[in-house]
Design a protein around this motif. Structure first.
Motif, PDB file in Angstrom:
ATOM      1  N   SER A  38      42.500  53.023 -29.636  1.00 39.70           N
ATOM      2  CA  SER A  38      41.280  53.284 -28.858  1.00 39.70           C
ATOM      3  C   SER A  38      40.364  52.059 -28.790  1.00 39.70           C
ATOM      4  CB  SER A  38      40.534  54.484 -29.453  1.00 39.70           C
ATOM      5  OG  SER A  38      40.250  54.226 -30.809  1.00 39.70           O
ATOM      6  N   CYS A  39      40.875  50.898 -29.221  1.00 38.81           N
ATOM      7  CA  CYS A  39      40.025  49.701 -29.300  1.00 38.81           C
ATOM      8  C   CYS A  39      39.686  49.150 -27.907  1.00 38.81           C
ATOM      9  CB  CYS A  39      40.728  48.622 -30.118  1.00 38.81           C
ATOM     10  SG  CYS A  39      39.779  47.098 -30.238  1.00 38.81           S
ATOM     11  N   THR A  40      38.429  48.785 -27.745  1.00 42.37           N
ATOM     12  CA  THR A  40      37.992  48.122 -26.508  1.00 42.37           C
ATOM     13  C   THR A  40      37.207  46.850 -26.851  1.00 42.37           C
ATOM     14  OG1 THR A  40      35.994  49.498 -26.470  1.00 42.37           O
ATOM     15  CG2 THR A  40      37.859  50.275 -25.170  1.00 42.37           C
ATOM     16  N   ALA A  41      37.538  46.262 -28.014  1.00 42.72           N
ATOM     17  CA  ALA A  41      36.750  45.118 -28.498  1.00 42.72           C
ATOM     18  C   ALA A  41      36.932  43.852 -27.667  1.00 42.72           C
ATOM     19  CB  ALA A  41      37.073  44.844 -29.969  1.00 42.72           C
ATOM     20  N   CYS A  42      38.011  43.761 -26.881  1.00 41.59           N
ATOM     21  CA  CYS A  42      38.105  42.625 -25.952  1.00 41.59           C
ATOM     22  C   CYS A  42      38.662  43.128 -24.629  1.00 41.59           C
ATOM     23  CB  CYS A  42      38.968  41.490 -26.533  1.00 41.59           C
ATOM     24  SG  CYS A  42      40.739  41.710 -26.298  1.00 41.59           S
ATOM     25  N   SER A  43      38.636  42.274 -23.611  1.00 43.95           N
ATOM     26  CA  SER A  43      38.972  42.751 -22.263  1.00 43.95           C
ATOM     27  C   SER A  43      40.460  43.050 -22.098  1.00 43.95           C
ATOM     28  CB  SER A  43      38.507  41.742 -21.219  1.00 43.95           C
ATOM     29  OG  SER A  43      39.228  40.543 -21.408  1.00 43.95           O
ATOM     30  N   LEU A  44      41.293  42.669 -23.064  1.00 43.23           N
ATOM     31  CA  LEU A  44      42.731  42.963 -22.930  1.00 43.23           C
ATOM     32  C   LEU A  44      43.009  44.465 -22.903  1.00 43.23           C
ATOM     33  CD1 LEU A  44      44.437  40.251 -25.187  1.00 43.23           C
ATOM     34  CD2 LEU A  44      43.983  40.212 -22.732  1.00 43.23           C
ATOM     35  N   HIS A  45      42.082  45.260 -23.391  1.00 48.64           N
ATOM     36  CA  HIS A  45      42.335  46.712 -23.380  1.00 48.64           C
ATOM     37  C   HIS A  45      42.475  47.230 -21.947  1.00 48.64           C
ATOM     38  CE1 HIS A  45      38.011  47.133 -22.491  1.00 48.64           C
ATOM     39  NE2 HIS A  45      38.323  48.321 -22.043  1.00 48.64           N
ATOM     40  N   LYS A  46      41.870  46.520 -20.997  1.00 52.56           N
ATOM     41  CA  LYS A  46      41.830  47.034 -19.616  1.00 52.56           C
ATOM     42  C   LYS A  46      43.215  47.083 -18.976  1.00 52.56           C
ATOM     43  CE  LYS A  46      37.207  45.222 -18.814  1.00 52.56           C
ATOM     44  NZ  LYS A  46      36.594  43.977 -18.332  1.00 52.56           N
ATOM     45  N   VAL A 109      47.361  39.382 -31.027  1.00 55.79           N
ATOM     46  CA  VAL A 109      46.611  40.424 -30.313  1.00 55.79           C
ATOM     47  C   VAL A 109      47.522  41.625 -30.080  1.00 55.79           C
ATOM     48  CG1 VAL A 109      44.947  38.908 -29.154  1.00 55.79           C
ATOM     49  CG2 VAL A 109      47.146  39.378 -28.053  1.00 55.79           C
ATOM     50  N   LYS A 110      46.929  42.787 -30.013  1.00 55.41           N
ATOM     51  CA  LYS A 110      47.702  44.035 -29.943  1.00 55.41           C
ATOM     52  C   LYS A 110      47.848  44.559 -28.526  1.00 55.41           C
ATOM     53  CE  LYS A 110      47.248  43.712 -34.408  1.00 55.41           C
ATOM     54  NZ  LYS A 110      48.098  42.680 -35.031  1.00 55.41           N
ATOM     55  N   CYS A 111      47.223  43.901 -27.552  1.00 57.63           N
ATOM     56  CA  CYS A 111      47.318  44.327 -26.154  1.00 57.63           C
ATOM     57  C   CYS A 111      47.844  43.173 -25.314  1.00 57.63           C
ATOM     58  CB  CYS A 111      45.945  44.765 -25.629  1.00 57.63           C
ATOM     59  SG  CYS A 111      45.154  46.024 -26.648  1.00 57.63           S
ATOM     60  N   ARG A 112      48.610  43.512 -24.281  1.00 55.51           N
ATOM     61  CA  ARG A 112      49.261  42.492 -23.457  1.00 55.51           C
ATOM     62  C   ARG A 112      48.258  41.738 -22.570  1.00 55.51           C
ATOM     63  NH1 ARG A 112      52.643  43.249 -17.950  1.00 55.51           N
ATOM     64  NH2 ARG A 112      53.504  41.148 -17.867  1.00 55.51           N
ATOM     65  N   ALA A 125      40.233  36.242 -31.782  1.00 58.36           N
ATOM     66  CA  ALA A 125      39.167  36.439 -32.773  1.00 58.36           C
ATOM     67  C   ALA A 125      38.751  37.910 -32.824  1.00 58.36           C
ATOM     68  CB  ALA A 125      37.974  35.554 -32.445  1.00 58.36           C
ATOM     69  N   ALA A 126      38.663  38.550 -31.644  1.00 55.41           N
ATOM     70  CA  ALA A 126      38.269  39.961 -31.616  1.00 55.41           C
ATOM     71  C   ALA A 126      39.303  40.825 -32.323  1.00 55.41           C
ATOM     72  CB  ALA A 126      38.100  40.426 -30.171  1.00 55.41           C
ATOM     73  N   CYS A 127      40.567  40.446 -32.221  1.00 51.66           N
ATOM     74  CA  CYS A 127      41.653  41.244 -32.798  1.00 51.66           C
ATOM     75  C   CYS A 127      41.948  40.870 -34.249  1.00 51.66           C
ATOM     76  CB  CYS A 127      42.906  41.082 -31.933  1.00 51.66           C
ATOM     77  SG  CYS A 127      43.896  42.564 -31.816  1.00 51.66           S
ATOM     78  N   ARG A 128      41.389  39.772 -34.704  1.00 51.85           N
ATOM     79  CA  ARG A 128      41.746  39.236 -36.017  1.00 51.85           C
ATOM     80  C   ARG A 128      41.517  40.222 -37.180  1.00 51.85           C
ATOM     81  NH1 ARG A 128      43.096  34.116 -38.246  1.00 51.85           N
ATOM     82  NH2 ARG A 128      43.535  34.573 -40.410  1.00 51.85           N
TER      83      ARG A 128
HETATM   84 FE1  SF4 Z   1      41.190  45.535 -29.370  1.00 53.92          FE
HETATM   85 FE2  SF4 Z   1      42.964  43.677 -30.093  1.00 53.92          FE
HETATM   86 FE3  SF4 Z   1      43.440  45.147 -27.914  1.00 53.92          FE
HETATM   87 FE4  SF4 Z   1      41.501  43.315 -27.868  1.00 53.92          FE
HETATM   88  S1  SF4 Z   1      43.725  42.932 -28.117  1.00 53.92           S
HETATM   89  S2  SF4 Z   1      41.327  45.432 -27.109  1.00 53.92           S
HETATM   90  S3  SF4 Z   1      40.716  43.431 -29.991  1.00 53.92           S
HETATM   91  S4  SF4 Z   1      43.318  45.890 -30.048  1.00 53.92           S
END
Ligand code: SF4
Ligand code: URA
Length: 209
Positions: A38-46, A109-112, A125-128
């Motif tokens: 459910s993380c939205t800490a960086c724009s990769l979640h989009k 990072v956990k999102c593509r 850094a956001a995912c660290r």
């Molecule tokens: Fe969150 Fe990491 Fe995904 Fe960014 S890449 S939205 S910090 S889980």
């Protein structure tokens, strides 16, 4: 809204009366996995279809860290399942390792990232905090950093892969070594012999620990 300002990795301990209320405690695996989902800490979640937490043994002597999920990883929710993953599994097998037996595999990072671009320093850094908590939970004796992006981000260095190879670095208090990313090796098979040297070096360091 008492958790406002806390990274999603942390929750406030409140279910145990013996703990002082409001003290942040680090998450276990299951909580961390749902916090990542459910993380939205960086724009990769989009742009993500699935989050890619990691794979392998959740307690392991070896931790391999890649860069970011690609298209197949994003669809399957698992790291290194495309062509680069096949090569990584072969590299692991060459020194007696496998994700089933003794290795955990994670990414910076956990999102593509869209279009498979490199993750930005701000995204890593956001995912660290997630990666740092994974490192604590896995408890590796040795970390292998795959490729320039992961190596530079985790070692806080701007040195080239060729100057980082063949040395023992530190990730906190855990020894870390650097080698080429398997996707790079697919494009530059001439460098596979150097990656083999790196794996033998890593094996030697582990045997001496
Ligand atoms: Fe969150 Fe990491 Fe995904 Fe960014 S890449 S939205 S910090 S889980
Ligand atoms: N490349 C990476 O760095 N990580 C993956 O999970 C897949 C490809």
């Amino acid at each position: 809204m008492e958790e406002m300002g806390l990274h999603p990795l942390w929750r406030l301990r409140r279910e145990k009366a013996i703990e002082p209320p409001g003290e942040p405690v680090a998450m276990g695996w299951e909580e961390m996995k749902s916090a990542i989902e459910s993380c939205t800490a960086c724009s990769l979640h989009k742009g993500r279809n699935r989050t890619v937490v990691g794979a392998g043994c959740e307690r392991a002597d070896w931790l391999f860290i890649g860069e970011a999920p690609g298209a197949e990883e994003d669809l399957r929710g698992e790291p290194f399942v495309g062509q680069a993953g096949v090569l990584l599994d072969n590299m692991l097998a060459s020194i007696g390792l496998s994700r089933e037996k003794n290795v955990y595999i994670a990414n910076t990072v956990k999102c593509r990232p869209p279009g498979n671009r490199n993750p930005e320093p701000s995204e890593m850094a956001a995912c660290r905090p997630f990666l740092s908590r994974q490192i604590e939970l896995v408890g590796p004796r040795l970390i292998v950093l795959l490729g320039r992006i992961a190596a530079q981000s985790i070692l806080g260095s701007d040195a080239s892969i060729s100057s980082l190879r063949g040395k023992v670095h530190a990730c906190g208090n855990i020894p870390a070594v650097v080698t080429y990313h398997p996707a790079y090796l697919l494009r530059n098979p001439m460098d596979k012999s150097k990656a083999w040297e790196d794996l033998c070096f890593a094996r030697k360091i582990m045997n001496g620990l």
